[in-house]
Design a protein around this motif. Structure first.
Motif, PDB file in Angstrom:
ATOM      1  N   ASP A 116       0.833  -1.207   0.000  1.00 14.62           N
ATOM      2  CA  ASP A 116       0.000   0.000   0.000  1.00 14.62           C
ATOM      3  C   ASP A 116       0.866   1.256   0.000  1.00 14.62           C
ATOM      4  OD1 ASP A 116      -2.739   1.210   0.308  1.00 14.62           O
ATOM      5  OD2 ASP A 116      -1.815   2.013   2.120  1.00 14.62           O
ATOM      6  N   ARG A 117       1.962   1.248   0.780  1.00 11.92           N
ATOM      7  CA  ARG A 117       2.853   2.412   0.817  1.00 11.92           C
ATOM      8  C   ARG A 117       3.588   2.585  -0.510  1.00 11.92           C
ATOM      9  NH1 ARG A 117       5.954   2.978   6.541  1.00 11.92           N
ATOM     10  NH2 ARG A 117       6.466   4.946   5.516  1.00 11.92           N
ATOM     11  N   ASP A 121       3.729   5.691  -3.640  1.00 10.87           N
ATOM     12  CA  ASP A 121       5.063   6.257  -3.906  1.00 10.87           C
ATOM     13  C   ASP A 121       5.822   6.603  -2.629  1.00 10.87           C
ATOM     14  OD1 ASP A 121       4.705   6.091  -6.647  1.00 10.87           O
ATOM     15  OD2 ASP A 121       3.716   8.057  -6.746  1.00 10.87           O
ATOM     16  N   ASP A 122       5.583   5.842  -1.581  1.00  7.09           N
ATOM     17  CA  ASP A 122       6.316   6.024  -0.333  1.00  7.09           C
ATOM     18  C   ASP A 122       7.260   4.842  -0.165  1.00  7.09           C
ATOM     19  OD1 ASP A 122       7.288   6.576   2.145  1.00  7.09           O
ATOM     20  OD2 ASP A 122       5.421   6.153   3.226  1.00  7.09           O
ATOM     21  N   LEU A 123       8.561   5.105  -0.355  1.00  5.77           N
ATOM     22  CA  LEU A 123       9.561   4.036  -0.267  1.00  5.77           C
ATOM     23  C   LEU A 123      10.489   4.208   0.917  1.00  5.77           C
ATOM     24  CD1 LEU A 123      10.532   3.879  -4.051  1.00  5.77           C
ATOM     25  CD2 LEU A 123       9.041   2.305  -2.821  1.00  5.77           C
ATOM     26  N   MET A 145      13.469  -5.814  -3.040  1.00  2.00           N
ATOM     27  CA  MET A 145      12.855  -5.120  -4.167  1.00  2.00           C
ATOM     28  C   MET A 145      12.615  -3.652  -3.827  1.00  2.00           C
ATOM     29  SD  MET A 145       9.166  -5.809  -5.974  1.00  2.00           S
ATOM     30  CE  MET A 145       8.328  -5.050  -4.581  1.00  2.00           C
ATOM     31  N   ARG A 146      12.148  -3.383  -2.588  1.00  2.61           N
ATOM     32  CA  ARG A 146      11.912  -1.989  -2.164  1.00  2.61           C
ATOM     33  C   ARG A 146      13.218  -1.198  -2.162  1.00  2.61           C
ATOM     34  NH1 ARG A 146      12.989   1.349   1.550  1.00  2.61           N
ATOM     35  NH2 ARG A 146      14.288  -0.227   2.551  1.00  2.61           N
ATOM     36  N   SER A 152      16.824   3.139  -7.242  1.00  2.00           N
ATOM     37  CA  SER A 152      16.574   3.558  -8.619  1.00  2.00           C
ATOM     38  C   SER A 152      15.878   4.916  -8.660  1.00  2.00           C
ATOM     39  CB  SER A 152      15.718   2.500  -9.319  1.00  2.00           C
ATOM     40  OG  SER A 152      15.392   2.911 -10.628  1.00  2.00           O
ATOM     41  N   ASN A 153      14.862   5.092  -7.825  1.00  2.34           N
ATOM     42  CA  ASN A 153      14.155   6.380  -7.782  1.00  2.34           C
ATOM     43  C   ASN A 153      15.059   7.494  -7.285  1.00  2.34           C
ATOM     44  OD1 ASN A 153      11.946   5.053  -8.652  1.00  2.34           O
ATOM     45  ND2 ASN A 153      10.654   5.472  -6.900  1.00  2.34           N
ATOM     46  N   TYR A 154      15.949   7.156  -6.323  1.00  2.00           N
ATOM     47  CA  TYR A 154      16.867   8.173  -5.810  1.00  2.00           C
ATOM     48  C   TYR A 154      17.844   8.622  -6.892  1.00  2.00           C
ATOM     49  CZ  TYR A 154      20.540  10.353  -3.042  1.00  2.00           C
ATOM     50  OH  TYR A 154      21.479  11.236  -2.553  1.00  2.00           O
ATOM     51  N   GLU A 155      18.344   7.649  -7.657  1.00  2.00           N
ATOM     52  CA  GLU A 155      19.257   8.001  -8.742  1.00  2.00           C
ATOM     53  C   GLU A 155      18.553   8.845  -9.796  1.00  2.00           C
ATOM     54  OE1 GLU A 155      22.487   7.612  -9.084  1.00  2.00           O
ATOM     55  OE2 GLU A 155      22.583   6.749  -7.057  1.00  2.00           O
TER      56      GLU A 155
END
Length: 385
Positions: A116-117, A121-123, A145-146, A152-155
Motif C-alpha cells: 500500500d505504501r 510512492d512512499d519508499l 525489491m523496495r 533507482s528512484n533516488y538516482e
C-alpha cells in the motif's frame, strides 16, 4: 516458538498438529474419566439394584427392572460423546488460529502495508519480519525489491536535480555575457555614428569575442550532464591580456565610474588554464558585487605562489553570518533577497569552477565593510599540479 519459526510452513503446521493431537487426546481422556465418574456416582446413589461387575447399567435397563427416571444418566451418557467431539473441534480451531496468527497473519499484514505504501510512492520505510518460513523469506525478497526501487528512484531524482541545477547554472551564467554585449550595443547607440572606423572595428571585434565565448560555453554546457563533469580546456594566456579583459568586462557590467581595476605587475607572466572558465568566475563575482554595491566595485589581480589571485570587493553591507556559512550551497538566497532573477548559484558555480581550475574560492567581509570574494587559479599546467 522461535524453533518453530525456523521451519517451513509445512513443518510448522505438522508440529502445531502434533501438539493439538496430544492436547486433544489428554482432554478426551479427562472427559471420559469425568463422565464415567459422574455416571458411577449417579448409579451408586440412585440405583438400589445390585449390578454384577460383568453387566453394565444399559444391560440391566433392558430388563426394565430399574426406575424410569433415568434422564440424568442419559444426559451423562450421550453428553460424553458430544463433549469429546466439541473438545476435538475446539482444539483444531484453536491450533489453526494460533498457527495463522503466528506464521501467516503477521507477514501477510506486513506485505499488505508495504504494498500500500509503495502504491502511494512512499519508499522511505523498512519491511521487518521475525518469521523465517516461506512467507518470511517472501518479505525479505520484498524488502530487497523496495531497496532497489528506492535506489533507482533516488538516482533518477538525483539526475533530475543535477539537470535542474545545470539548467539553472546555464541560465545564470548567460546573463553576464549578454549584459556585456548589451553594453557594447548601448555604446554604439550612444555615439550614434560618430565612432571612428578604428573604434567601431575594435568594438565589433570585442563583441565577436564575446559571442565566440558564449558559443563555446554553450557547447561545453550542452555536452555535460552535470556541473561536476566540466573539464577545463587549458591554453596559454598572457597575464596582462587577462587583466585587460577583467577591466573591460568590469566596466561594462558596473559602468566606468563604478568600477576600478588594479593589477600587480608580473611582466611576461603566462597563465596555463581555461580562460573561458576564469572569465566566467570573474563575471559572476563582478555581477554579485554590482548587485550589492553602494557606489563602487574594486578588483585586484596578482600572481603569487604559482596561483592567479583575483579579489573583488564592494562597499555594500557585506555578508551576514549565515551567508558566510551557507553561501556555497546551491540555490542559497539571503532572507532579505527580493530579486526574482537571483538564482542563488553564483558563488556555488564560482567555487566549483575554481576547484576545476586547480584553485579555490574564499568569501569574507572587507575591513572597511562590504563583501570580499577572492578566486584563486593555478597558473601551471595540470601535469605539474
Amino acid at each position: 516458538m522461535d524453533k518453530v519459526k525456523k521451519d517451513g510452513i509445512k513443518g510448522s503446521f505438522l508440529k502445531y498438529l502434533f501438539v493439538c493431537f496430544v492436547v486433544c487426546v489428554i482432554g478426551n481422556w479427562l472427559i471420559y474419566g469425568v463422565f464415567d465418574y459422574l455416571q458411577k456416582w449417579y448409579v451408586s446413589r440412585y440405583i438400589v439394584l445390585p449390578i454384577p461387575d460383568f453387566f453394565s447399567l444399559d444391560d440391566i435397563r433392558l430388563w426394565e427392572s430399574i426406575p424410569d427416571d433415568m434422564w440424568l444418566y442419559d444426559v451423562l451418557r450421550y453428553g460424553r460423546y458430544i463433549t469429546v467431539s466439541l473438545w476435538s473441534i475446539f482444539c483444531i480451531w484453536f491450533t489453526v488460529k494460533k498457527f495463522y496468527a503466528a506464521e501467516v497473519k503477521k507477514p501477510i499484514d506486513t506485505l499488505m502495508a508495504a504494498s500500500d505504501r509503495i502504491l502511494h510512492d512512499d519508499l522511505d520505510f523498512e519491511i521487518c519480519t521475525e518469521c523465517k518460513n516461506e512467507i518470511g523469506r517472501l518479505c525479505v525478497s520484498f524488502e530487497n525489491m523496495r531497496k532497489n526501487l528506492y535506489a533507482s528512484n533516488y538516482e533518477l531524482w538525483k539526475s533530475l536535480e543535477e539537470r535542474k541545477r545545470l539548467n539553472s547554472a546555464f541560465s545564470h551564467d548567460l546573463r553576464t555575457p549578454i549584459t556585456v554585449l548589451k553594453g557594447y550595443t548601448e555604446l554604439v547607440k550612444k555615439f550614434d555614428g560618430r565612432i571612428s572606423p578604428e573604434k567601431q572595428a575594435d568594438i565589433l571585434s570585442k563583441m565577436s569575442i564575446q559571442v565566440e565565448r558564449l558559443e563555446h560555453y554553450t557547447e561545453k554546457m550542452s555536452s555535460v550532464h552535470k556541473l561536476e563533469d566540466i573539464i577545463p580546456e587549458e591554453e596559454a594566456v598572457a597575464y596582462e591580456e587577462l587583466c585587460g579583459s577583467f577591466d573591460e568586462v568590469g566596466k561594462l557590467v558596473c559602468g566606468d565610474e563604478f568600477f576600478s581595476m588594479s593589477a600587480k605587475e608580473a611582466s611576461g607572466a603566462v597563465i596555463c588554464n581555461d580562460r573561458e572558465l576564469i572569465m566566467q568566475v570573474f563575471e559572476n563575482m563582478v555581477s554579485n558585487a554590482e548587485r550589492y554595491r553602494k557606489s563602487v566595485v574594486k578588483c585586484i589581480a596578482e600572481i603569487e605562489d604559482d596561483s592567479l589571485r583575483v579579489t573583488v570587493t564592494d562597499d555594500g553591507n557585506g555578508f551576514s553570518e549565515e551567508a558566510l556559512r551557507k553561501a556555497w550551497q546551491p540555490f542559497y538566497r539571503d532572507e532579505n533577497e527580493n530579486e526574482a532573477e537571483h538564482f542563488g548559484l553564483g558563488l556555488y558555480i564560482c567555487r566549483l569552477l575554481c576547484r576545476k581550475c586547480g584553485g579555490e574560492l574564499y568569501i569574507s567581509n572587507a575591513e572597511n565593510g562590504g563583501g570580499k570574494v577572492t578566486a584563486e587559479f593555478s597558473v601551471k599546467k595540470s601535469e605539474s599540479r
